[in-house]
Structure formats: structure tokens, C-alpha cells
Design a protein around this motif. Structure first.
Motif, PDB file in Angstrom:
ATOM      1  N   ARG A  50     -38.970  10.279  71.408  1.00 44.05           N
ATOM      2  CA  ARG A  50     -39.419  11.198  70.353  1.00 44.05           C
ATOM      3  C   ARG A  50     -39.048  10.627  68.983  1.00 44.05           C
ATOM      4  NH1 ARG A  50     -36.417  15.561  71.237  1.00 44.05           N
ATOM      5  NH2 ARG A  50     -37.491  15.896  73.210  1.00 44.05           N
ATOM      6  N   ASN A  51     -37.822  10.121  68.912  1.00 43.91           N
ATOM      7  CA  ASN A  51     -37.334   9.530  67.665  1.00 43.91           C
ATOM      8  C   ASN A  51     -38.241   8.379  67.210  1.00 43.91           C
ATOM      9  OD1 ASN A  51     -35.758   8.023  65.866  1.00 43.91           O
ATOM     10  ND2 ASN A  51     -33.918   9.022  66.649  1.00 43.91           N
ATOM     11  N   LEU A  52     -38.584   7.469  68.138  1.00 44.10           N
ATOM     12  CA  LEU A  52     -39.402   6.304  67.783  1.00 44.10           C
ATOM     13  C   LEU A  52     -40.821   6.733  67.403  1.00 44.10           C
ATOM     14  CD1 LEU A  52     -38.273   3.800  70.565  1.00 44.10           C
ATOM     15  CD2 LEU A  52     -37.528   3.887  68.186  1.00 44.10           C
ATOM     16  N   GLY A 101     -47.725  -3.680  61.034  1.00 48.51           N
ATOM     17  CA  GLY A 101     -47.249  -2.611  61.915  1.00 48.51           C
ATOM     18  C   GLY A 101     -46.004  -3.012  62.692  1.00 48.51           C
ATOM     19  N   SER A 102     -45.534  -2.121  63.557  1.00 46.09           N
ATOM     20  CA  SER A 102     -44.276  -2.351  64.279  1.00 46.09           C
ATOM     21  C   SER A 102     -44.443  -2.033  65.746  1.00 46.09           C
ATOM     22  CB  SER A 102     -43.166  -1.445  63.741  1.00 46.09           C
ATOM     23  OG  SER A 102     -43.177  -1.421  62.337  1.00 46.09           O
ATOM     24  N   THR A 103     -43.617  -2.715  66.547  1.00 46.90           N
ATOM     25  CA  THR A 103     -43.529  -2.379  67.973  1.00 46.90           C
ATOM     26  C   THR A 103     -42.054  -2.233  68.320  1.00 46.90           C
ATOM     27  OG1 THR A 103     -45.505  -3.630  68.472  1.00 46.90           O
ATOM     28  CG2 THR A 103     -44.043  -3.152  70.313  1.00 46.90           C
ATOM     29  N   GLY A 158     -36.045  11.248  55.751  1.00 46.46           N
ATOM     30  CA  GLY A 158     -35.186  10.786  56.845  1.00 46.46           C
ATOM     31  C   GLY A 158     -33.740  10.711  56.398  1.00 46.46           C
ATOM     32  N   THR A 159     -32.880  10.476  57.361  1.00 47.08           N
ATOM     33  CA  THR A 159     -31.453  10.365  57.060  1.00 47.08           C
ATOM     34  C   THR A 159     -30.965   8.931  57.252  1.00 47.08           C
ATOM     35  OG1 THR A 159     -30.967  10.867  59.347  1.00 47.08           O
ATOM     36  CG2 THR A 159     -30.970  12.707  57.808  1.00 47.08           C
ATOM     37  N   GLY A 160     -31.747   8.104  57.922  1.00 42.57           N
ATOM     38  CA  GLY A 160     -31.294   6.735  58.212  1.00 42.57           C
ATOM     39  C   GLY A 160     -30.346   6.708  59.399  1.00 42.57           C
ATOM     40  N   LEU A 161     -30.352   7.791  60.186  1.00 41.65           N
ATOM     41  CA  LEU A 161     -29.453   7.828  61.350  1.00 41.65           C
ATOM     42  C   LEU A 161     -30.222   7.778  62.671  1.00 41.65           C
ATOM     43  CD1 LEU A 161     -26.934  10.562  60.147  1.00 41.65           C
ATOM     44  CD2 LEU A 161     -26.480   8.130  60.407  1.00 41.65           C
ATOM     45  N   GLY A 162     -31.541   7.921  62.585  1.00 42.82           N
ATOM     46  CA  GLY A 162     -32.358   8.008  63.807  1.00 42.82           C
ATOM     47  C   GLY A 162     -32.265   6.754  64.673  1.00 42.82           C
ATOM     48  N   LEU A 163     -32.482   5.582  64.076  1.00 44.03           N
ATOM     49  CA  LEU A 163     -32.486   4.348  64.878  1.00 44.03           C
ATOM     50  C   LEU A 163     -31.104   3.988  65.429  1.00 44.03           C
ATOM     51  CD1 LEU A 163     -35.097   2.061  63.086  1.00 44.03           C
ATOM     52  CD2 LEU A 163     -35.307   3.262  65.263  1.00 44.03           C
ATOM     53  N   LEU A 205     -45.126   7.781  63.376  1.00 40.10           N
ATOM     54  CA  LEU A 205     -46.075   8.688  62.700  1.00 40.10           C
ATOM     55  C   LEU A 205     -45.742   8.811  61.215  1.00 40.10           C
ATOM     56  CD1 LEU A 205     -46.348  11.449  65.449  1.00 40.10           C
ATOM     57  CD2 LEU A 205     -48.216   9.977  64.649  1.00 40.10           C
ATOM     58  N   LYS A 206     -44.410   8.748  60.904  1.00 37.87           N
ATOM     59  CA  LYS A 206     -43.965   8.897  59.500  1.00 37.87           C
ATOM     60  C   LYS A 206     -44.428   7.739  58.636  1.00 37.87           C
ATOM     61  CE  LYS A 206     -39.503   9.354  59.500  1.00 37.87           C
ATOM     62  NZ  LYS A 206     -38.078   9.737  59.388  1.00 37.87           N
ATOM     63  N   PHE A 207     -44.497   6.517  59.257  1.00 42.58           N
ATOM     64  CA  PHE A 207     -44.770   5.334  58.443  1.00 42.58           C
ATOM     65  C   PHE A 207     -46.166   4.745  58.673  1.00 42.58           C
ATOM     66  CE2 PHE A 207     -40.136   5.561  58.620  1.00 42.58           C
ATOM     67  CZ  PHE A 207     -39.837   5.484  57.274  1.00 42.58           C
TER      68      PHE A 207
HETATM   69  P1  ADP Z   1     -35.090   7.492  59.058  1.00 43.06           P
HETATM   70  O1  ADP Z   1     -36.388   7.339  59.739  1.00 43.06           O
HETATM   71  O2  ADP Z   1     -34.467   8.827  59.251  1.00 43.06           O
HETATM   72  O3  ADP Z   1     -35.075   7.010  57.646  1.00 43.06           O
HETATM   73  P2  ADP Z   1     -34.225   5.603  60.983  1.00 43.06           P
HETATM   74  O4  ADP Z   1     -32.852   5.108  61.367  1.00 43.06           O
HETATM   75  O5  ADP Z   1     -35.034   6.226  62.050  1.00 43.06           O
HETATM   76  O6  ADP Z   1     -34.023   6.546  59.780  1.00 43.06           O
HETATM   77  O7  ADP Z   1     -35.033   4.393  60.395  1.00 43.06           O
HETATM   78  C1  ADP Z   1     -34.417   3.554  59.419  1.00 43.06           C
HETATM   79  C2  ADP Z   1     -35.464   2.921  58.543  1.00 43.06           C
HETATM   80  O8  ADP Z   1     -36.229   1.973  59.286  1.00 43.06           O
HETATM   81  C3  ADP Z   1     -36.503   3.872  58.022  1.00 43.06           C
HETATM   82  O9  ADP Z   1     -36.024   4.499  56.850  1.00 43.06           O
HETATM   83  C4  ADP Z   1     -37.659   2.959  57.701  1.00 43.06           C
HETATM   84  O10 ADP Z   1     -37.439   2.306  56.475  1.00 43.06           O
HETATM   85  C5  ADP Z   1     -37.557   1.933  58.814  1.00 43.06           C
HETATM   86  N1  ADP Z   1     -38.465   2.261  59.942  1.00 43.06           N
HETATM   87  C6  ADP Z   1     -38.141   2.857  61.101  1.00 43.06           C
HETATM   88  N2  ADP Z   1     -39.202   2.953  61.923  1.00 43.06           N
HETATM   89  C7  ADP Z   1     -40.248   2.416  61.257  1.00 43.06           C
HETATM   90  C8  ADP Z   1     -41.645   2.218  61.548  1.00 43.06           C
HETATM   91  N3  ADP Z   1     -42.169   2.610  62.701  1.00 43.06           N
HETATM   92  N4  ADP Z   1     -42.414   1.595  60.616  1.00 43.06           N
HETATM   93  C9  ADP Z   1     -41.888   1.207  59.453  1.00 43.06           C
HETATM   94  N5  ADP Z   1     -40.587   1.350  59.102  1.00 43.06           N
HETATM   95  C10 ADP Z   1     -39.789   1.962  59.986  1.00 43.06           C
END
Ligand code: ADP
Length: 447
Positions: A345-347, A435-437, A407-412, A352-354
Motif C-alpha cells: 500500500r505504501n509503495l 519513472g520508478s520500479t 508526505g513525512t519521509g518515513l514511508g520508505l 500514485l502521488k508522484f
Molecule cells: P514520503 O512519500 O512520505 O515523502 P517516503 O519515505 O515514502 O516519504 O519517500 C521518500 C521520498 O522518495 C519521497 O518524498 C519522494 O521524493 C521519493 N519517492 C518515493 N517514491 C517515489 C516514486 N514512486 N516516484 C518518485 N519519487 C518517489
């Protein structure tokens, strides 16, 4: 076989001397060197002596073969058969003087065939050369047994000299060897001293390293504890602020001015953001403190994917983005369902956010004994040098603008922790514009 260079018959003892002399002459004529001449001559006289002891004559033939390996053959025959196998034993020592020796001991008599190779320096054995040798040998005037004795003495003295020279050489070599051994031992001692010194250094270094890692672990635990405590303490007041805000703007409360309503909404908005930050921090602190115990079970991936499709569909509001959660190619696996769903869900939320247009896709496949989930998007992408940094707490790619939500920067970092707890790995492959994978590899059946 070519015509012999010479044939001789041994009838009496003096013929043994003669044949010895002739043997040396033949050897010399075909190009053998001094020592080899003596060897072949001695071998012939020994065999001749043994054959003569039977009381019957012996015939000797010298044959030179000019094949690939030029060789001198000597064939000696005697009509007496000893037939007791002892002849071979008697001649065993003689065999050492030549390259090959065959002893044929049968009813027709005894045949001894010996050969010795010619040195490479020997002149070529052309038919003319052979004829020359034959003529030379025919003209040879044999010396008396006394002459032969003198020659034998000379040879003995030469052989003795050689033995003495070899003994001196051996003594010298031994001395050199001893010297070298002493040197090697000294070097060995020096090396083992150095090794001991180095080992001591390495051991000390490791001790320091161990100490540092203990300090590091303590510091990290203290940080996690602090985060957990602070966020826990913050949760109650923040939840209270949100509740109070809701109460204030409730229709049953006293009416508010438009400006007051707007400010209350701002307060509620900020408090909600703060609460989600506090919750994220608490989750991460729990994961870091090792307080999350996975509940392993056989998980139906079709159900997990269906749930993700349903809960995330409302977030995928942009018509330019095709949001696809594929039918899982792997039906089931053993893992913690809640943690797995949380990571995916997090990924997907991030993707979707970016992603402004294109697609966001979740797929799964089997790779060896692992199950690999991939979340692919056609969003902004992440520069290669930041691929590790985005997994650090609070890190956000500079200038990256989420299309929805803050975002908070804590998800990943949290997702990577959870994947680690599930025994797998989370990695990213991405470049700006392309894009990203994000790939989650998990063991299909954790041990
Ligand atoms: P958040 O999304 O809450 O800012 P995350 O730890 O999930 O924190 O992600 C850290 C950063 O990594 C994001 O702020 C964004 O800059 C980058 N990022 C994460 N996922 C993606 C993605 N799918 N495409 C582009 N950048 C991403």
C-alpha cells in the motif's frame, strides 16, 4: 635391418679383449662420445665373457640404424640355451650401461640385443658413411690384450677422476644448500614475527570495532526509545485537538463566524497531518526496536491484491493514470498478510502521488524460491545517487512535488524495515523522467 657394420666371433678369452676394443672403435666411428664408447665396449665384453663361459663360441654383430632416432645395435648370439632365466639376472647390471637390452633365452640358443642412441652431434649415417665405417673397421689392426689392458686402466683412472669431481661437486652443493636453508630459516623467523605483530594489530582493531558497534547499537536503541516515547506522548493531545476542533465546528455548538470556521479547519488540518506523522514515527520506532513480530500464515495473494485494488482506487483519481493491480501470478505464499499489505500500500500510494500520467502497476511473479512484487510507475523518477537516501528517515527528494497529500519521509524507511522483518529485501530502480520500479523480494516459504 641394414647390413651390419661388422661381424666378429668370440672363440677364446683374448677375443673378448678384441671385441671390447672393436666395440669402442665402432662406437667412435658412428659418433659416440668417450663415455658412451666405454659403456658400450664394457657391455659387449661382459656379455661376451658370460657367453664364452658356456664353452661355445659367440657371434657379435654391430648394426647402425639411421631411422628417426639414430641408434647403434649390438646383437650377440651363442648356440647354448641356459633356459633357466638366470642369464637375465647375470646381465641385469650390464643393462644399465645401454638404453635397451633384450635377452632371448630359448631352445635355439641365447640372443642378447642391446642398443644405445647416438648423440645429436653424431654425423649423419648415410649409406656412403656406413660403407666408409665398414672399410675403416676392416682395416683395423687389433692391439694385443696388453694394449687393451692399458686402455682399460686409462679408462678406469678417468672414471675415478670423474667420481672424485662429482663427489666434490656434491660437497659444494651440500654446503650451498645448508647456507640457503639458514637464510630461509632467518626469513621465516622474520616473517612470523611480522605476522604476529600484524595479528596483534588486527585483533586490537576488531576489539575497537566491536566496542564501537555496541555503542552504535545502544545509541540507536536510545533513539528508538525516545521516538516511541515522544510520539506516544504526542498522540493523546493531538487527537484531543482534532476532537475539540470537530466539536467546535459541530452544528449543535454555538455558531462561528466564517473566519473562525476557516481557522478551526486550519487547526484541524494541521493536527491531522501531525497525527499521521506521529503515527508513522511510532510505527517506525516499533519496527526498529524489534517489537514487530510477524504472524506467519498461508496468505491468499488474490485476496490481498483485491483489497489493495479496492482501498487505493479512490486515490487514483487522475484519468491520465491507468491504475492496475494485476491478477496475481503466484496464488499463495507464507508471510504476514498485514505487514505485506502495508508495504505494498505504501509503495502504491507513493507511485500514485508522484505520477501525473501514464500508469501505476502492481505485479507479482516467482523467482527461484522467492516471490517478487513490483510496483512500476511512469512518474517523476529518482536520480540514481538518491536511491539509497530515500530510505533514510525524513528524506525527501529535493524539489519533488507530491501531486496529492503531504508526505513525512518515513514511508520508505518503514517499508524497508517491514520487508526486512519478513526476511526479504526492498530495492529501487529509477531515473528522472523514466519513472520508478520498486521491487519487494520475499521468500515464498520462510524457514
Ligand atoms: P514520503 O512519500 O512520505 O515523502 P517516503 O519515505 O515514502 O516519504 O519517500 C521518500 C521520498 O522518495 C519521497 O518524498 C519522494 O521524493 C521519493 N519517492 C518515493 N517514491 C517515489 C516514486 N514512486 N516516484 C518518485 N519519487 C518517489
Amino acid at each position: 635391418m641394414t647390413e651390419p657394420l661388422l661381424r666378429v666371433r668370440i672363440r677364446a678369452e683374448q677375443d673378448v679383449f678384441l671385441v671390447r676394443q672393436l666395440g669402442r672403435e665402432v662406437a667412435k666411428a658412428v659418433g659416440m662420445e668417450g663415455q658412451d664408447q666405454t659403456r658400450i665396449a664394457t657391455a659387449i665384453s661382459e656379455v661376451g665373457r658370460v657367453m664364452l663361459a658356456t664353452g661355445r663360441d659367440a657371434d657379435v654383430a654391430f648394426i647402425a640404424s639411421a631411422n628417426q632416432i639414430p641408434t647403434l645395435w649390438v646383437e650377440m648370439k651363442n648356440p647354448v640355451s641356459r633356459d633357466d632365466g638366470r642369464l637375465g639376472l647375470d646381465l641385469a647390471q650390464v643393462g644399465r650401461l645401454v638404453d635397451t637390452m633384450e635377452v632371448g633365452d630359448g631352445i635355439t640358443g641365447t640372443v642378447v640385443r642391446m642398443s644405445r642412441r647416438l648423440p645429436t652431434s653424431a654425423p649423419q649415417l648415410t649409406p656412403e658413411r656406413m660403407n666408409q665405417i665398414r672399410d675403416g673397421l676392416a682395416a683395423h689392426v687389433p692391439g694385443t690384450p696388453l694394449d687393451e689392458l692399458a686402455v682399460q686402466n686409462q679408462q678406469l683412472i678417468a672414471a675415478l677422476d670423474e667420481v672424485r669431481a662429482q663427489r666434490d661437486d656434491l660437497a659444494r652443493l651440500n654446503a650451498e644448500l645448508q647456507e640457503t636453508n639458514r637464510g630461509v630459516m632467518a626469513l621465516y623467523h622474520q616473517l612470523s614475527d611480522e605476522l604476529e605483530e600484524t595479528n596483534r594489530g588486527v585483533v586490537a582493531l576488531y576489539a575497537e570495532l566491536d566496542e564501537k558497534s555496541v555503542q552504535l547499537r545502544t545509541a540507536s536503541e536510545a533513539k528508538s526509545r525516545f521516538l516511541a516515547n515522544v510520539s506516544h506522548e504526542l498522540r493523546a493531545p493531538v487527537t484531543a485537538i482534532i476532537g475539540l476542533g470537530r466539536l467546535l465546528s459541530d452544528e449543535s455548538s454555538d455558531p462561528l463566524s466564517a473566519e473562525q470556521s476557516r481557522q478551526i479547519e486550519l487547526i484541524r488540518g494541521s493536527a491531522t497531518t501531525l497525527l499521521s506523522l506521529v503515527n508513522d514515527l511510532l510505527d517506525l520506532a516499533k519496527a526498529e526496536a524489534g517489537r514487530i513480530e510477524p504472524a506467519w500464515s498461508e496468505v491468499d495473494l488474490k485476496a490481498v491484491f483485491g483489497q489493495l485494488r479496492g482501498t487505493l482506487r479512490p486515490l487514483a483519481t487522475r484519468p491520465e493514470v491507468a491504475f492496475t493491480v494485476e491478477e496475481p501470478a503466484v496464488p499463495r505464499m507464507v508471510t504476514d498478510e498485514v505487514l505485506l499489505a502495508q508495504v505494498l500500500r505504501n509503495l502504491l500510494t507513493n507511485a500514485l502521488k508522484f505520477t501525473a500520467e501514464g500508469h501505476v502497476t502492481l505485479t507479482v511473479r516467482e523467482v527461484g524460491s522467492d516471490v517478487e512484487f513490483t510496483v512500476t510507475d511512469t512518474g517523476t523518477g529518482i536520480p540514481a545517487e538518491l536511491h539509497e537516501r530515500i530510505f533514510e528517515e525524513f528524506y525527501q527528494v529535493p524539489g519533488s512535488q507530491a501531486l496529492s497529500g503531504k508526505g513525512t519521509g518515513l514511508g520508505l524507511p518503514y517499508a524497508r524495515r517491514l520487508v526486512g522483518i519478513l526476511g526479504g529485501a526492498l530495492r529501487v530502480d529509477s531515473s528522472p523522467g523514466a519513472g520508478s520500479t520498486f521491487t519487494v523480494s520475499l521468500p515464498a516459504r520462510p524457514s
